[in-house]
Structures are given as structure tokens and as C-alpha cells.
Design a protein around this motif. Structure first.
Motif, PDB file in Angstrom:
ATOM      1  N   ILE A 222      54.668  52.495  38.042  1.00  0.00           N
ATOM      2  CA  ILE A 222      56.073  52.354  38.451  1.00  0.00           C
ATOM      3  C   ILE A 222      56.990  52.862  37.339  1.00  0.00           C
ATOM      4  CG2 ILE A 222      57.891  50.654  38.918  1.00  0.00           C
ATOM      5  CD1 ILE A 222      55.719  49.041  40.470  1.00  0.00           C
ATOM      6  N   LYS A 223      56.678  52.497  36.105  1.00  0.00           N
ATOM      7  CA  LYS A 223      57.499  52.933  34.966  1.00  0.00           C
ATOM      8  C   LYS A 223      57.484  54.459  34.833  1.00  0.00           C
ATOM      9  CE  LYS A 223      59.589  52.279  30.937  1.00  0.00           C
ATOM     10  NZ  LYS A 223      60.864  51.644  30.755  1.00  0.00           N
TER      11      LYS A 223
ATOM     12  N   SER B 130      48.355  57.448  39.219  1.00  0.00           N
ATOM     13  CA  SER B 130      48.899  57.105  40.531  1.00  0.00           C
ATOM     14  C   SER B 130      47.789  56.764  41.518  1.00  0.00           C
ATOM     15  CB  SER B 130      49.733  58.273  41.049  1.00  0.00           C
ATOM     16  OG  SER B 130      50.216  58.002  42.321  1.00  0.00           O
TER      17      SER B 130
ATOM     18  N   GLU C 250      66.870  63.328  37.893  1.00  0.00           N
ATOM     19  CA  GLU C 250      68.226  63.136  38.407  1.00  0.00           C
ATOM     20  C   GLU C 250      69.279  63.491  37.359  1.00  0.00           C
ATOM     21  OE1 GLU C 250      69.557  62.090  41.498  1.00  0.00           O
ATOM     22  OE2 GLU C 250      67.541  62.719  42.072  1.00  0.00           O
TER      23      GLU C 250
ATOM     24  N   GLU D 175      52.289  48.406  37.028  1.00  0.00           N
ATOM     25  CA  GLU D 175      53.541  48.406  36.273  1.00  0.00           C
ATOM     26  C   GLU D 175      53.743  49.743  35.550  1.00  0.00           C
ATOM     27  OE1 GLU D 175      53.493  45.130  33.546  1.00  0.00           O
ATOM     28  OE2 GLU D 175      53.414  43.626  35.143  1.00  0.00           O
TER      29      GLU D 175
ATOM     30  N   GLU E  10      60.387  59.966  26.654  1.00  0.00           N
ATOM     31  CA  GLU E  10      60.326  58.792  27.520  1.00  0.00           C
ATOM     32  C   GLU E  10      58.878  58.475  27.936  1.00  0.00           C
ATOM     33  OE1 GLU E  10      62.825  56.699  28.431  1.00  0.00           O
ATOM     34  OE2 GLU E  10      64.108  57.849  27.067  1.00  0.00           O
TER      35      GLU E  10
ATOM     36  N   SER F 188      56.917  56.638  37.200  1.00  0.00           N
ATOM     37  CA  SER F 188      57.676  57.191  38.333  1.00  0.00           C
ATOM     38  C   SER F 188      59.172  57.079  38.099  1.00  0.00           C
ATOM     39  CB  SER F 188      57.303  56.470  39.630  1.00  0.00           C
ATOM     40  OG  SER F 188      55.956  56.668  39.940  1.00  0.00           O
ATOM     41  N   GLN F 189      59.595  55.928  37.584  1.00  0.00           N
ATOM     42  CA  GLN F 189      61.018  55.741  37.300  1.00  0.00           C
ATOM     43  C   GLN F 189      61.506  56.719  36.237  1.00  0.00           C
ATOM     44  OE1 GLN F 189      61.116  51.599  36.207  1.00  0.00           O
ATOM     45  NE2 GLN F 189      61.536  50.920  38.304  1.00  0.00           N
ATOM     46  N   ILE F 190      60.697  56.935  35.232  1.00  0.00           N
ATOM     47  CA  ILE F 190      61.075  57.877  34.164  1.00  0.00           C
ATOM     48  C   ILE F 190      61.242  59.270  34.741  1.00  0.00           C
ATOM     49  CG2 ILE F 190      60.201  59.079  32.125  1.00  0.00           C
ATOM     50  CD1 ILE F 190      58.986  56.370  31.251  1.00  0.00           C
ATOM     51  N   ARG F 191      60.263  59.719  35.513  1.00  0.00           N
ATOM     52  CA  ARG F 191      60.345  61.070  36.084  1.00  0.00           C
ATOM     53  C   ARG F 191      61.556  61.200  36.996  1.00  0.00           C
ATOM     54  NH1 ARG F 191      54.928  60.071  37.339  1.00  0.00           N
ATOM     55  NH2 ARG F 191      55.388  60.347  39.532  1.00  0.00           N
ATOM     56  N   PHE F 192      61.806  60.210  37.821  1.00  0.00           N
ATOM     57  CA  PHE F 192      62.946  60.263  38.730  1.00  0.00           C
ATOM     58  C   PHE F 192      64.259  60.263  37.953  1.00  0.00           C
ATOM     59  CE2 PHE F 192      66.143  58.217  41.440  1.00  0.00           C
ATOM     60  CZ  PHE F 192      66.132  59.084  42.512  1.00  0.00           C
ATOM     61  N   GLN F 193      64.349  59.382  36.965  1.00  0.00           N
ATOM     62  CA  GLN F 193      65.574  59.276  36.180  1.00  0.00           C
ATOM     63  C   GLN F 193      65.854  60.576  35.420  1.00  0.00           C
ATOM     64  OE1 GLN F 193      65.346  56.283  33.170  1.00  0.00           O
ATOM     65  NE2 GLN F 193      67.309  56.810  32.272  1.00  0.00           N
TER      66      GLN F 193
END
Length: 163
Positions: free
Chosen positions: A108-109, A85, A119, A105, A141, A111-116
Motif C-alpha cells: 500500500i505504501k 504486489s 500526480e 502495508e 521515497e 502504491s501511494q508513493i507511486r501515485f503521489q
């Protein structure tokens, strides 16, 4: 002393001064280029090692969850993610555009994995079993992202090695 003698010495001194000046400019330019590459190399090494550590963490979590034999090593998740990061945010100062783009990229990927995963699974962390399942899903993931972006980063870094 005549003008011819003075101009002879003056021309020699002038040519010597110009040669020294141009030589020092070329040496300084080469030094700056080498120094920049050294900075880039250190950052590339740090980022690639962070991805490798994430891959090691993922494999350790997967093996632990599947009751496979593991070597007890101190693998971390937060430190490599922080390095990725941080270098993604400030790496544009030293990194090439191609490496920076792939690194952004990847960040971002991740971060998206951790958020997904958070959630979808965070409310289920009441027991140790549910936490282990959550870590297993997260590690799977993360390993996919590492396998996708690590070869790209290594490839870009290899292309930039000075010849």
C-alpha cells in the motif's frame, strides 16, 4: 487352534497396525509442516530479494542523479514491485498473518508513493532533466519505504524459523 492363541496373534497384529498407523500420521504431519515451511521460505526469500532490489534501484538512481560513481548493473523497478504486489495479493495462502500484514502495508505504501509522485510530477516530464528529477524524487521515497519495511519483514521471517 484355540481362542487364546487366535486372540494372542490378533492382539499382536492389532497393536502393530495401530503403531504403524499412528507413526505414519505423525510422519505425514511433520512432512506437511516442513513442506509448508519450504513454501513460506521461498516466498519470504522472493519478497525480501524484491525489496533489496528496489533498494538497489533507489540507490542507483540517487547516485546517478547526484553524479556519484555507480556500478552499471541491471536494476529494475517494475519487476520487484510486481513481485511485492503479487505476493501481497496471494500470499495469504502460505504466509503467516504477521508477514502478510507487513507485506500488505508495504505494498500500500509503495502504491501511494507511486501515485503521489506521479500526480505531483508527471506533467513535468517534458525534458531529460525533468525526468531525472522525477526519478530522483521517486527513488528517494521508495528508499524510505524499503528502509522502513525490509527490516520488519526480515524480523518476522526470522521469528518463524522452525527450531
Amino acid at each position: 487352534m484355540e481362542i487364546d492363541e487366535i486372540s494372542k496373534y490378533l492382539s499382536t497384529i492389532t497393536v502393530g497396525f495401530l503403531a504403524a498407523y499412528l507413526g505414519s500420521l505423525l510422519a505425514l504431519k511433520k512432512f506437511k509442516k516442513e513442506k509448508l515451511w519450504d513454501e513460506r521460505r521461498e516466498i519470504y526469500k522472493e519478497v525480501i530479494e524484491a525489496f533489496e532490489e528496489l533498494g538497489c534501484w533507489s540507490e542507483y538512481m540517487r547516485a546517478s542523479h547526484c553524479c556519484e560513481p555507480t556500478i552499471n548493473v541491471n536494476v529494475s523497478f517494475d519487476d520487484p514491485v510486481r513481485v511485492i504486489s503479487k505476493r501481497s495479493a496471494i500470499g495469504g495462502l502460505f504466509l503467516s498473518e504477521a508477514f502478510q500484514k507487513v507485506l500488505e502495508e508495504a505494498n500500500i505504501k509503495l502504491s501511494q508513493i507511486r501515485f503521489q509522485i506521479n500526480e505531483e510530477s508527471m506533467p513535468d516530464l517534458d525534458s531529460e532533466r525533468e525526468r531525472a528529477e522525477w526519478l530522483f524524487i521517486l527513488s528517494k521515497e521508495i528508499k524510505g519505504a524499503v528502509n522502513e519495511y525490509l527490516p520488519k519483514l526480515v524480523s518476522v521471517a526470522k521469528e518463524e524459523i522452525p527450531k
